[in-house]
Design a protein around this motif. Structure first.
Motif, PDB file in Angstrom:
ATOM      1  N   GLY A  19       0.906  -1.321  -0.013  1.00 58.61           N
ATOM      2  CA  GLY A  19      -0.088   0.056   0.102  1.00 58.61           C
ATOM      3  C   GLY A  19       0.807   1.252  -0.106  1.00 58.61           C
ATOM      4  O   GLY A  19       1.969   1.296   0.267  1.00 58.61           O
ATOM      5  N   SER A  20       0.168   2.241  -0.290  1.00 60.51           N
ATOM      6  CA  SER A  20       0.851   3.775  -0.293  1.00 60.51           C
ATOM      7  C   SER A  20       0.948   4.400   0.919  1.00 60.51           C
ATOM      8  O   SER A  20       1.825   5.410   1.075  1.00 60.51           O
ATOM      9  CB  SER A  20       0.170   4.478  -1.393  1.00 60.51           C
ATOM     10  OG  SER A  20      -1.120   4.600  -1.205  1.00 60.51           O
ATOM     11  N   LEU A  21       0.359   4.068   1.961  1.00 59.26           N
ATOM     12  CA  LEU A  21       0.137   4.929   3.269  1.00 59.26           C
ATOM     13  C   LEU A  21       0.999   4.363   4.149  1.00 59.26           C
ATOM     14  O   LEU A  21       0.938   3.149   4.384  1.00 59.26           O
ATOM     15  CB  LEU A  21      -1.339   5.317   3.273  1.00 59.26           C
ATOM     16  CG  LEU A  21      -2.112   6.118   2.154  1.00 59.26           C
ATOM     17  CD1 LEU A  21      -3.419   6.109   2.907  1.00 59.26           C
ATOM     18  CD2 LEU A  21      -1.485   7.255   1.945  1.00 59.26           C
ATOM     19  N   CYS A  22       1.185   5.317   5.286  1.00 62.85           N
ATOM     20  CA  CYS A  22       1.779   4.489   6.471  1.00 62.85           C
ATOM     21  C   CYS A  22       1.508   5.725   7.729  1.00 62.85           C
ATOM     22  O   CYS A  22       1.150   6.604   7.277  1.00 62.85           O
ATOM     23  CB  CYS A  22       3.322   4.003   6.394  1.00 62.85           C
ATOM     24  SG  CYS A  22       4.379   5.707   5.849  1.00 62.85           S
ATOM     25  N   THR A  23       2.153   5.285   8.857  1.00 58.56           N
ATOM     26  CA  THR A  23       1.830   5.864   9.887  1.00 58.56           C
ATOM     27  C   THR A  23       3.252   6.480  10.582  1.00 58.56           C
ATOM     28  O   THR A  23       3.983   5.729  10.451  1.00 58.56           O
ATOM     29  CB  THR A  23       1.186   5.422  11.114  1.00 58.56           C
ATOM     30  OG1 THR A  23      -0.221   5.276  10.495  1.00 58.56           O
ATOM     31  CG2 THR A  23       0.828   6.440  12.334  1.00 58.56           C
ATOM     32  N   LEU A  24       3.329   7.830  10.845  1.00 57.83           N
ATOM     33  CA  LEU A  24       4.539   8.287  11.298  1.00 57.83           C
ATOM     34  C   LEU A  24       4.273   8.588  12.864  1.00 57.83           C
ATOM     35  O   LEU A  24       3.254   9.468  13.340  1.00 57.83           O
ATOM     36  CB  LEU A  24       5.015   9.597  10.816  1.00 57.83           C
ATOM     37  CG  LEU A  24       6.051  10.332  11.420  1.00 57.83           C
ATOM     38  CD1 LEU A  24       7.456   9.382  11.452  1.00 57.83           C
ATOM     39  CD2 LEU A  24       6.494  11.381  10.781  1.00 57.83           C
ATOM     40  N   ARG A  25       5.075   8.088  13.924  1.00 56.40           N
ATOM     41  CA  ARG A  25       5.032   8.576  15.299  1.00 56.40           C
ATOM     42  C   ARG A  25       6.244   8.816  15.996  1.00 56.40           C
ATOM     43  O   ARG A  25       7.226   8.204  15.654  1.00 56.40           O
ATOM     44  CB  ARG A  25       4.246   6.894  15.902  1.00 56.40           C
ATOM     45  CG  ARG A  25       3.595   7.049  17.323  1.00 56.40           C
ATOM     46  CD  ARG A  25       3.102   5.760  17.654  1.00 56.40           C
ATOM     47  NE  ARG A  25       2.355   5.007  16.772  1.00 56.40           N
ATOM     48  CZ  ARG A  25       1.151   5.372  16.702  1.00 56.40           C
ATOM     49  NH1 ARG A  25       0.537   6.034  17.493  1.00 56.40           N
ATOM     50  NH2 ARG A  25       0.172   4.559  15.832  1.00 56.40           N
ATOM     51  N   SER A  26       6.001   9.783  16.887  1.00 56.55           N
ATOM     52  CA  SER A  26       7.348   9.997  17.689  1.00 56.55           C
ATOM     53  C   SER A  26       7.674   8.941  18.675  1.00 56.55           C
ATOM     54  O   SER A  26       6.591   8.233  19.390  1.00 56.55           O
ATOM     55  CB  SER A  26       6.953  11.584  18.309  1.00 56.55           C
ATOM     56  OG  SER A  26       5.785  11.596  19.157  1.00 56.55           O
ATOM     57  N   VAL A  27       8.838   8.969  19.232  1.00 57.64           N
ATOM     58  CA  VAL A  27       9.171   8.057  20.093  1.00 57.64           C
ATOM     59  C   VAL A  27       9.554   8.640  21.504  1.00 57.64           C
ATOM     60  O   VAL A  27       9.535   7.595  22.573  1.00 57.64           O
ATOM     61  CB  VAL A  27      10.328   7.339  19.557  1.00 57.64           C
ATOM     62  CG1 VAL A  27       9.941   6.563  18.331  1.00 57.64           C
ATOM     63  CG2 VAL A  27      11.388   8.084  19.180  1.00 57.64           C
ATOM     64  N   SER A  28       9.797   9.800  21.660  1.00 60.25           N
ATOM     65  CA  SER A  28      10.128  10.133  22.828  1.00 60.25           C
ATOM     66  C   SER A  28       8.918  10.375  23.837  1.00 60.25           C
ATOM     67  O   SER A  28       7.988  10.456  23.545  1.00 60.25           O
ATOM     68  CB  SER A  28      10.657  11.656  22.857  1.00 60.25           C
ATOM     69  OG  SER A  28      11.113  12.232  23.905  1.00 60.25           O
TER      70      SER A  28
ATOM     71  N   VAL B  59       0.336   8.778   5.699  1.00 59.25           N
ATOM     72  CA  VAL B  59       1.499   9.569   5.213  1.00 59.25           C
ATOM     73  C   VAL B  59       1.872   9.086   3.996  1.00 59.25           C
ATOM     74  O   VAL B  59       1.788   7.584   3.654  1.00 59.25           O
ATOM     75  CB  VAL B  59       2.806   9.276   6.365  1.00 59.25           C
ATOM     76  CG1 VAL B  59       4.053   9.696   5.763  1.00 59.25           C
ATOM     77  CG2 VAL B  59       2.424   9.895   7.499  1.00 59.25           C
ATOM     78  N   ARG B  60       2.226   9.838   3.177  1.00 52.46           N
ATOM     79  CA  ARG B  60       2.680   9.186   1.692  1.00 52.46           C
ATOM     80  C   ARG B  60       4.245   9.600   1.506  1.00 52.46           C
ATOM     81  O   ARG B  60       4.622  10.890   1.310  1.00 52.46           O
ATOM     82  CB  ARG B  60       1.845   9.920   0.689  1.00 52.46           C
ATOM     83  CG  ARG B  60       0.412   9.534   0.666  1.00 52.46           C
ATOM     84  CD  ARG B  60      -0.473  10.087  -0.510  1.00 52.46           C
ATOM     85  NE  ARG B  60      -0.135  11.539  -0.614  1.00 52.46           N
ATOM     86  CZ  ARG B  60      -0.766  12.598   0.238  1.00 52.46           C
ATOM     87  NH1 ARG B  60      -1.946  12.214   1.097  1.00 52.46           N
ATOM     88  NH2 ARG B  60      -0.621  13.748   0.040  1.00 52.46           N
ATOM     89  N   ILE B  61       5.076   8.688   1.568  1.00 45.36           N
ATOM     90  CA  ILE B  61       6.311   9.043   1.120  1.00 45.36           C
ATOM     91  C   ILE B  61       6.623   9.168  -0.328  1.00 45.36           C
ATOM     92  O   ILE B  61       6.380   8.350  -1.044  1.00 45.36           O
ATOM     93  CB  ILE B  61       7.299   7.897   1.451  1.00 45.36           C
ATOM     94  CG1 ILE B  61       7.191   7.395   3.224  1.00 45.36           C
ATOM     95  CG2 ILE B  61       8.854   7.975   1.308  1.00 45.36           C
ATOM     96  CD1 ILE B  61       8.085   6.198   3.628  1.00 45.36           C
ATOM     97  N   GLN B  62       7.092  10.415  -0.599  1.00 45.09           N
ATOM     98  CA  GLN B  62       6.995  10.845  -2.010  1.00 45.09           C
ATOM     99  C   GLN B  62       8.269  10.745  -2.891  1.00 45.09           C
ATOM    100  O   GLN B  62       8.378  10.426  -3.870  1.00 45.09           O
ATOM    101  CB  GLN B  62       6.562  12.368  -2.044  1.00 45.09           C
ATOM    102  CG  GLN B  62       5.064  12.565  -1.473  1.00 45.09           C
ATOM    103  CD  GLN B  62       4.776  13.985  -1.502  1.00 45.09           C
ATOM    104  OE1 GLN B  62       5.633  14.927  -1.277  1.00 45.09           O
ATOM    105  NE2 GLN B  62       3.468  14.268  -1.608  1.00 45.09           N
ATOM    106  N   ARG B  63       9.480  10.913  -2.091  1.00 40.49           N
ATOM    107  CA  ARG B  63      10.650  10.570  -2.565  1.00 40.49           C
ATOM    108  C   ARG B  63      11.813  10.183  -1.744  1.00 40.49           C
ATOM    109  O   ARG B  63      11.776  10.881  -0.539  1.00 40.49           O
ATOM    110  CB  ARG B  63      11.080  11.896  -3.367  1.00 40.49           C
ATOM    111  CG  ARG B  63      12.383  12.035  -4.171  1.00 40.49           C
ATOM    112  CD  ARG B  63      12.928  13.422  -4.627  1.00 40.49           C
ATOM    113  NE  ARG B  63      14.150  13.044  -5.104  1.00 40.49           N
ATOM    114  CZ  ARG B  63      14.840  14.205  -5.677  1.00 40.49           C
ATOM    115  NH1 ARG B  63      14.603  15.506  -4.817  1.00 40.49           N
ATOM    116  NH2 ARG B  63      16.036  14.256  -6.245  1.00 40.49           N
ATOM    117  N   LEU B  64      12.648   9.324  -2.054  1.00 36.19           N
ATOM    118  CA  LEU B  64      13.755   9.011  -1.312  1.00 36.19           C
ATOM    119  C   LEU B  64      14.983   9.336  -2.108  1.00 36.19           C
ATOM    120  O   LEU B  64      15.028   9.324  -3.388  1.00 36.19           O
ATOM    121  CB  LEU B  64      13.854   7.335  -0.906  1.00 36.19           C
ATOM    122  CG  LEU B  64      12.819   7.066  -0.183  1.00 36.19           C
ATOM    123  CD1 LEU B  64      12.686   5.679  -0.042  1.00 36.19           C
ATOM    124  CD2 LEU B  64      12.825   7.735   0.968  1.00 36.19           C
TER     125      LEU B  64
END
Length: 480
Positions: A71-80, A91-96
């Motif tokens: 799939g194209s979507l994911c989740t970003l989560r802080s860790v602190s 979240v869509r990662i558009q370019r690496l």
């Protein structure tokens, strides 16, 4: 693409940035901790965006995650655990991207590894105090025209420097909800230099917000209150969008209850359209707030009965900003057909032919087609269309439902005018060549009026209305 750090993220005086350590995740699949920076606008001035920083080793890890996830979507989560919680969803990662360095530097030099966009950011700050049963509140900051909310604020500057705000008619009387809803101006401040070498100055942007205060008459927690207030505000925005003929929605929500503050930022795209002139509003000014109250009840009633008004209303709103009249007419007619389909389901009519009768008719038709010399291929095509004989014609459906809703059209040409309106639809959809623009404009006036009257009825409004509005009044009752 950006060439230096100053261009990596969108920026404006009202842009807010957050830098944190975070992980991307999809289900059980996660990355290692990465250096994340996100930027979002406090005034909805630009879409939210983010960048990923790290070493070459981090690049290989994020590339492996990107290839492994489905799939194209994911989740970003802080860790602190020592800062506010930050969660970005959809979240869509558009370019690496990776810059190549010598091997003995790859574990040391940090670089930009990628770019991403996201639909929503939730930033939660918790305090070590119990939640108050008297302070639960959600403030929704709106994007779109605000004039028809009929709420006005004035500011007074005293000689001492104090600023007082006088707010007229902030409360929205709503019979279907126990929570208290009010309107309020919302001010956003920014500190920025005007010109290099000149001292910094403070800028101010005035926005509009809906404030929902928990009535505390129902057994629910803060999460349920946020869900209920969000659904309520979205319905109010949809109804006001219908009146304003422009899309209105919320892009920021600030929730607080004494023990935590939750800030939510959405990726919302709206046009710069203003509310129409009052001559183009379908109601008198004094009827707007009573309409919102009644229409909210009518909308909830329709939803409970399985009648979806939201999608047709969005099509109607979208049609108002169409650049070409052909697009506007086509989208409005599609809106009407969506409404007719829902009305057919709510008030069904027997098919013109049952399946058994249709089968019996085919036994007569097939020999007749063979006698006419039709080829087997042509006969199969006629067979594929025979189901259409079961359905009532479009004009019959329009007239039946308008009569059932007690919507009069004698002032806009009557049945003859409706047939001319449907004829333009058929020309645009099925005929080659260009339909005379004057005819499309004329029938668009009629179509807008019909659609607006249907919406008003379905939203339980039985009071006065001003359709056709000023720009649609060239329609003549005699339809000459």
């Amino acid at each position: 693409m950006p060439t230096d750090d100053s261009e990596l993220l969108p920026s404006s005086p009202y842009t807010k940035t957050r830098i944190f350590a975070g992980v991307f995740e999809v289900g059980e699949l996660k990355t290692a901790q990465l250096s994340i920076e996100i930027a979002y606008s406090l005034t909805n001035g630009h879409p939210p965006a983010g960048i990923i920083r790290g070493t070459s080793a981090d690049y290989r890890a994020i590339e492996g995650f990107f290839r492994a996830k489905h799939g194209s979507l994911c989740t970003l989560r802080s860790v602190s655990k020592e800062r506010e919680s930050i969660v970005c969803t959809d979240v869509r990662i558009q370019r690496l991207t990776e810059k190549l360095f010598p091997k003995d530097e790859q574990s040391t030099i940090h670089q930009v590894l990628g770019y991403f966009a996201f639909e929503r950011a939730n930033i939660r700050t918790e305090f070590r105090t119990p939640a108050s049963e008297k302070k639960r509140q959600a403030t929704f900051i709106l994007a779109g025209p605000s004039r028809l909310w009929l709420s006005f604020a004035s500011r007074t500057h005293s000689y001492t420097g104090d600023i007082s705000i006088t707010h007229s008619d902030p409360a929205l009387p709503l019979d279907t909800t126990r929570d208290r809803v009010s309107t309020s101006p919302h001010f956003v401040y920014a500190d920025y230099p005007l010109v290099k070498g000149i001292p910094r100055q403070t800028g101010q942007a005035e926005l509009f917000s809906l404030v929902v205060d928990d009535a505390f008459e129902l057994e629910r927690d803060g999460t349920a209150f946020i869900a209920d207030s969000t659904a309520l505000v979205e319905k109010l925005c949809l109804l006001m969008s219908f009146l304003s003929k422009a899309y209105i929605t919320w892009f920021t929500c600030n929730y607080s209850d004494g023990s935590e503050v939750l800030q939510s930022y959405l990726n919302v795209r709206t046009t710069e359209a203003e509310a129409p002139d009052f001559e183009e509003v379908v109601l008198e000014t004094e009827d707007i707030r009573p309409f919102i109250n009644q229409a909210l009840a009518g909308y909830d009633k329709s939803t409970a009965a399985g009648f979806d008004l939201r999608i047709p209303m969005l099509y109607y709103i979208w049609a108002q900003s169409s650049r070409f009249v052909e697009d506007r007419f086509t989208t409005l007619f599609f809106t009407l057909e969506k409404l007719l389909s829902s009305l057919d389901e709510r008030d069904p009519e027997d098919d013109l032919l049952t399946a058994q009768e249709l089968s019996k008719l085919w036994k007569v038709m097939r020999p007749a087609l063979e006698e006419m010399g039709k080829t087997p291929y042509q006969i199969d095509l006629v067979l594929a269309k025979r189901a259409e004989l079961k359905r009532s014609p479009l004009m019959h459906r329009i007239e039946r439902h308008l009569n059932a809703l007690e919507i009069g059209v004698t002032d806009i040409g009557g049945a003859a005018g409706l047939r001319k309106m449907a004829a333009v639809r058929n020309l645009l959809a099925h005929e080659k060549g260009e339909v005379p623009i004057e005819k499309v404009i004329y029938e668009t006036h009629r179509l807008v009026t019909v659609v607006e009257r249907v919406f008003l009825k379905l939203l339980s409004w039985n009071g006065k209305h001003r359709t056709p509005t000023y720009n649609n009044r060239p329609i003549r009752g005699e339809d000459t």
